[in-house]
Design a protein around this motif. Sequence first.
Motif, PDB file in Angstrom:
ATOM      1  N   ARG A 160       0.886  -1.198   0.120  1.00  0.00           N
ATOM      2  CA  ARG A 160      -0.115   0.086  -0.095  1.00  0.00           C
ATOM      3  C   ARG A 160       0.966   1.207   0.087  1.00  0.00           C
ATOM      4  NH1 ARG A 160      -5.707  -0.092   2.185  1.00  0.00           N
ATOM      5  NH2 ARG A 160      -6.394  -2.227   1.929  1.00  0.00           N
ATOM      6  N   LEU A 161       0.380   2.388  -0.606  1.00  0.00           N
ATOM      7  CA  LEU A 161       1.164   3.676  -0.678  1.00  0.00           C
ATOM      8  C   LEU A 161       0.128   4.580  -0.083  1.00  0.00           C
ATOM      9  CD1 LEU A 161       3.606   4.984  -2.250  1.00  0.00           C
ATOM     10  CD2 LEU A 161       1.666   5.571  -4.113  1.00  0.00           C
ATOM     11  N   TRP A 162       0.792   5.368   0.966  1.00  0.00           N
ATOM     12  CA  TRP A 162       0.178   6.251   1.882  1.00  0.00           C
ATOM     13  C   TRP A 162       0.603   7.617   1.727  1.00  0.00           C
ATOM     14  CZ3 TRP A 162      -3.349   3.285   5.028  1.00  0.00           C
ATOM     15  CH2 TRP A 162      -3.109   1.915   5.218  1.00  0.00           C
ATOM     16  N   SER A 163      -0.402   8.634   2.213  1.00  0.00           N
ATOM     17  CA  SER A 163       0.244  10.014   2.404  1.00  0.00           C
ATOM     18  C   SER A 163       0.758  10.070   3.681  1.00  0.00           C
ATOM     19  CB  SER A 163      -0.906  10.967   1.987  1.00  0.00           C
ATOM     20  OG  SER A 163      -0.801  11.934   2.631  1.00  0.00           O
ATOM     21  N   VAL A 164       1.973  10.819   4.033  1.00  0.00           N
ATOM     22  CA  VAL A 164       2.506  11.064   5.257  1.00  0.00           C
ATOM     23  C   VAL A 164       1.582  12.287   5.812  1.00  0.00           C
ATOM     24  CG1 VAL A 164       4.531  12.059   6.626  1.00  0.00           C
ATOM     25  CG2 VAL A 164       4.752  10.200   4.585  1.00  0.00           C
ATOM     26  N   GLU A 165       1.193  12.742   5.019  1.00  0.00           N
ATOM     27  CA  GLU A 165       0.406  14.139   5.672  1.00  0.00           C
ATOM     28  C   GLU A 165      -0.946  13.856   6.285  1.00  0.00           C
ATOM     29  OE1 GLU A 165      -0.850  18.697   4.335  1.00  0.00           O
ATOM     30  OE2 GLU A 165       0.363  17.622   3.158  1.00  0.00           O
ATOM     31  N   THR A 166      -1.799  13.123   5.381  1.00  0.00           N
ATOM     32  CA  THR A 166      -3.039  12.743   5.807  1.00  0.00           C
ATOM     33  C   THR A 166      -3.170  11.357   6.386  1.00  0.00           C
ATOM     34  OG1 THR A 166      -3.597  11.970   3.614  1.00  0.00           O
ATOM     35  CG2 THR A 166      -3.829  14.459   4.100  1.00  0.00           C
ATOM     36  N   GLY A 167      -2.438  10.641   5.981  1.00  0.00           N
ATOM     37  CA  GLY A 167      -2.592   8.934   6.204  1.00  0.00           C
ATOM     38  C   GLY A 167      -3.563   8.250   5.502  1.00  0.00           C
ATOM     39  N   LYS A 168      -3.858   9.150   4.488  1.00  0.00           N
ATOM     40  CA  LYS A 168      -4.740   8.463   3.444  1.00  0.00           C
ATOM     41  C   LYS A 168      -4.034   7.153   2.320  1.00  0.00           C
ATOM     42  CE  LYS A 168      -7.257  10.114  -0.744  1.00  0.00           C
ATOM     43  NZ  LYS A 168      -6.416   9.878  -1.976  1.00  0.00           N
ATOM     44  N   CYS A 169      -4.821   6.418   2.230  1.00  0.00           N
ATOM     45  CA  CYS A 169      -4.167   5.376   1.248  1.00  0.00           C
ATOM     46  C   CYS A 169      -4.302   5.694  -0.128  1.00  0.00           C
ATOM     47  CB  CYS A 169      -4.639   3.873   1.526  1.00  0.00           C
ATOM     48  SG  CYS A 169      -3.969   2.548   0.380  1.00  0.00           S
ATOM     49  N   PHE A 170      -3.370   6.047  -1.045  1.00  0.00           N
ATOM     50  CA  PHE A 170      -3.337   6.322  -2.476  1.00  0.00           C
ATOM     51  C   PHE A 170      -3.671   5.273  -3.461  1.00  0.00           C
ATOM     52  CE2 PHE A 170      -0.041   9.850  -1.145  1.00  0.00           C
ATOM     53  CZ  PHE A 170      -0.830  10.873  -1.316  1.00  0.00           C
ATOM     54  N   HIS A 171      -2.587   4.081  -3.003  1.00  0.00           N
ATOM     55  CA  HIS A 171      -3.034   2.964  -3.886  1.00  0.00           C
ATOM     56  C   HIS A 171      -2.944   1.720  -3.153  1.00  0.00           C
ATOM     57  CE1 HIS A 171      -2.782   5.559  -7.538  1.00  0.00           C
ATOM     58  NE2 HIS A 171      -1.595   5.874  -7.127  1.00  0.00           N
ATOM     59  N   THR A 172      -3.492   0.515  -3.508  1.00  0.00           N
ATOM     60  CA  THR A 172      -3.246  -0.701  -2.879  1.00  0.00           C
ATOM     61  C   THR A 172      -2.561  -1.497  -4.256  1.00  0.00           C
ATOM     62  OG1 THR A 172      -4.937  -0.744  -1.420  1.00  0.00           O
ATOM     63  CG2 THR A 172      -4.186  -2.945  -1.864  1.00  0.00           C
ATOM     64  N   PHE A 173      -1.286  -2.047  -4.204  1.00  0.00           N
ATOM     65  CA  PHE A 173      -0.737  -2.844  -5.302  1.00  0.00           C
ATOM     66  C   PHE A 173      -1.265  -4.245  -5.117  1.00  0.00           C
ATOM     67  CE2 PHE A 173       2.478   0.712  -4.906  1.00  0.00           C
ATOM     68  CZ  PHE A 173       1.868   1.583  -5.560  1.00  0.00           C
ATOM     69  N   ARG A 174      -1.828  -4.645  -5.939  1.00  0.00           N
ATOM     70  CA  ARG A 174      -2.170  -6.328  -5.974  1.00  0.00           C
ATOM     71  C   ARG A 174      -1.925  -7.114  -7.208  1.00  0.00           C
ATOM     72  NH1 ARG A 174      -7.180  -3.530  -3.946  1.00  0.00           N
ATOM     73  NH2 ARG A 174      -7.531  -4.544  -1.822  1.00  0.00           N
ATOM     74  N   GLY A 175      -1.351  -8.241  -7.082  1.00  0.00           N
ATOM     75  CA  GLY A 175      -0.716  -8.901  -7.755  1.00  0.00           C
ATOM     76  C   GLY A 175       0.160 -10.055  -7.421  1.00  0.00           C
ATOM     77  N   HIS A 176       1.013  -9.782  -6.261  1.00  0.00           N
ATOM     78  CA  HIS A 176       1.827 -10.762  -5.759  1.00  0.00           C
ATOM     79  C   HIS A 176       0.869 -12.054  -5.259  1.00  0.00           C
ATOM     80  CE1 HIS A 176       5.726  -9.403  -6.263  1.00  0.00           C
ATOM     81  NE2 HIS A 176       5.420  -8.237  -5.694  1.00  0.00           N
ATOM     82  N   THR A 177       1.319 -13.378  -5.281  1.00  0.00           N
ATOM     83  CA  THR A 177       0.737 -14.213  -4.741  1.00  0.00           C
ATOM     84  C   THR A 177       1.090 -14.970  -3.615  1.00  0.00           C
ATOM     85  OG1 THR A 177       1.786 -16.117  -6.280  1.00  0.00           O
ATOM     86  CG2 THR A 177      -0.164 -15.000  -7.349  1.00  0.00           C
ATOM     87  N   ALA A 178       1.973 -14.104  -2.981  1.00  0.00           N
ATOM     88  CA  ALA A 178       2.389 -14.613  -1.541  1.00  0.00           C
ATOM     89  C   ALA A 178       3.015 -13.482  -0.879  1.00  0.00           C
ATOM     90  CB  ALA A 178       3.599 -15.789  -1.783  1.00  0.00           C
ATOM     91  N   GLU A 179       3.452 -13.432   0.375  1.00  0.00           N
ATOM     92  CA  GLU A 179       3.842 -12.604   1.520  1.00  0.00           C
ATOM     93  C   GLU A 179       4.864 -11.635   0.674  1.00  0.00           C
ATOM     94  OE1 GLU A 179       3.815 -15.837   1.906  1.00  0.00           O
ATOM     95  OE2 GLU A 179       3.273 -16.116   4.048  1.00  0.00           O
ATOM     96  N   ILE A 180       4.632 -10.097   0.884  1.00  0.00           N
ATOM     97  CA  ILE A 180       5.564  -9.290   0.355  1.00  0.00           C
ATOM     98  C   ILE A 180       6.578  -9.153   1.523  1.00  0.00           C
ATOM     99  CG2 ILE A 180       6.241  -6.952  -0.321  1.00  0.00           C
ATOM    100  CD1 ILE A 180       3.440  -7.075  -1.817  1.00  0.00           C
ATOM    101  N   VAL A 181       7.986  -9.330   1.318  1.00  0.00           N
ATOM    102  CA  VAL A 181       8.759  -8.999   2.522  1.00  0.00           C
ATOM    103  C   VAL A 181      10.109  -8.113   2.302  1.00  0.00           C
ATOM    104  CG1 VAL A 181       8.590 -11.595   3.105  1.00  0.00           C
ATOM    105  CG2 VAL A 181      10.273 -11.088   1.427  1.00  0.00           C
ATOM    106  N   CYS A 182      10.128  -7.449   1.309  1.00  0.00           N
ATOM    107  CA  CYS A 182      10.977  -6.526   0.881  1.00  0.00           C
ATOM    108  C   CYS A 182      10.492  -5.548   0.097  1.00  0.00           C
ATOM    109  CB  CYS A 182      12.358  -6.907   0.344  1.00  0.00           C
ATOM    110  SG  CYS A 182      12.402  -7.735  -0.889  1.00  0.00           S
ATOM    111  N   LEU A 183      10.772  -4.221   0.057  1.00  0.00           N
ATOM    112  CA  LEU A 183      10.180  -3.174  -0.763  1.00  0.00           C
ATOM    113  C   LEU A 183      11.327  -1.965  -0.806  1.00  0.00           C
ATOM    114  CD1 LEU A 183       9.027  -0.894   1.202  1.00  0.00           C
ATOM    115  CD2 LEU A 183       6.864  -2.202   0.799  1.00  0.00           C
TER     116      LEU A 183
END
Length: 415
Positions: A160-183
């Motif tokens: 997920r991508l978030w705004s620091v200022e508001t805490g709003k979620c800009f986007h949810t990136f969907r496509g991986h089929t298992a846990e995300i462990v690094c970014l």
Amino acid sequence: MRLKRLLIRYYPPGIILEYVKGGELRNKSIDLLDLNPETDTEKLIREIQESEPLITESRTDQMRLLLRTLQEKLAKQDDRRFHQFKALQAHILPLTNVAFNKSGSSFITGSYDRTCRIWDTASGEELRTLEGHRNVVYAITFNNPYGDKIATGSFDKTCRLWSVETGKCFHTFRGHTAEIVCLAFNPQSSLVATGSMDTTAKLWDVQTGEEVATLTGHAAEVISLAFNTVGDQLVTGSFDHTVALWDVPSGRRLHTLIGHRGEISSVQFNWDCSRILTGSMDRSSRVWDSASGQCLATLSGHEDEVLDVCFDCTGQLIATASADGTAKVFSAATHECIAKLVGHEGEISKVCFNPQGSRVLTASVDKTARLWDVQSGVCVQVLMGHTDEIFSCAFNYEGDAIITGSKDNTCRIWR
């Protein structure tokens, strides 16, 4: 081309040129990675003027002042002692990671409680809670140097991508089929790269939220990744014992770095993008040439798995941390071991340099973090107070604040 202004960059030492070309404001940097207090600045100015047409004779006095300022900063003795400023009961469940924004004015914590929290460093106050993930929030990062966005990677298979200022979620990136462990964000903050237990890495567009590329080829989990400082290459490390180097614009694999005999734990570029550093469960670290993909050196000597590796900000020093309870410092140029850091009573999971490159910080299962003098290998301070293993530690940009994250569910600020 018209030069607008010159800006100083302390870590790593350099000068940023802001200039106008075709009506557009642009910038580029002059890296001064070898600058030290003894450097002949007059000679250096002449060399810069010969190679950089924007630095004309009229800028000589300004260049002299900037270089002297940099040299004064480099000459400062860093014998600071840190004191625990705050212990934050950050989450109700264990923490996974901690990270500073560039200035160090705020930091974030990820947790098994499915949230990421933003904190004010100066006061220790919680600024925001980012809620929405349906499983552990494992990988977290700011889009430094900007610091206006946060990316969170979760065991729920989304980022997920978030705004620091508001805490709003800009986007949810969907496509991986298992846990995300690094970014990681690229330096331009236009892309997010995610690595997953599904054996792939993916690139995502920050503006549109769309998937840009899927990087396939690893035969096991992608456990570590990093962009270079230009942002045109990405390196991924996998449990398949290999490291892959990717061309970001095309999503094409440039090289497969083969040589490790165990799972990869950590990958990193140096500042000038010429070298890649890898750590492995095979007890060794390796230095690779990013242009050719050739292994230049194997850094050995640890008696157990290498759990973390890093360059200092200039790329001249390397630190390795091991399950054997020791860390080591190597010269990136000669690959010789400069110092062996002995004192922890359990495995070291994290290692990093301060911005000045004079200290190494290590985090251990023995419930302590330690500060070491790079040249002598002497432990100059033990940061005590956590009641369970410490798995994460970081310096802020100036090197005058540290955060540590522990399995005791607290995060501590030291300054």
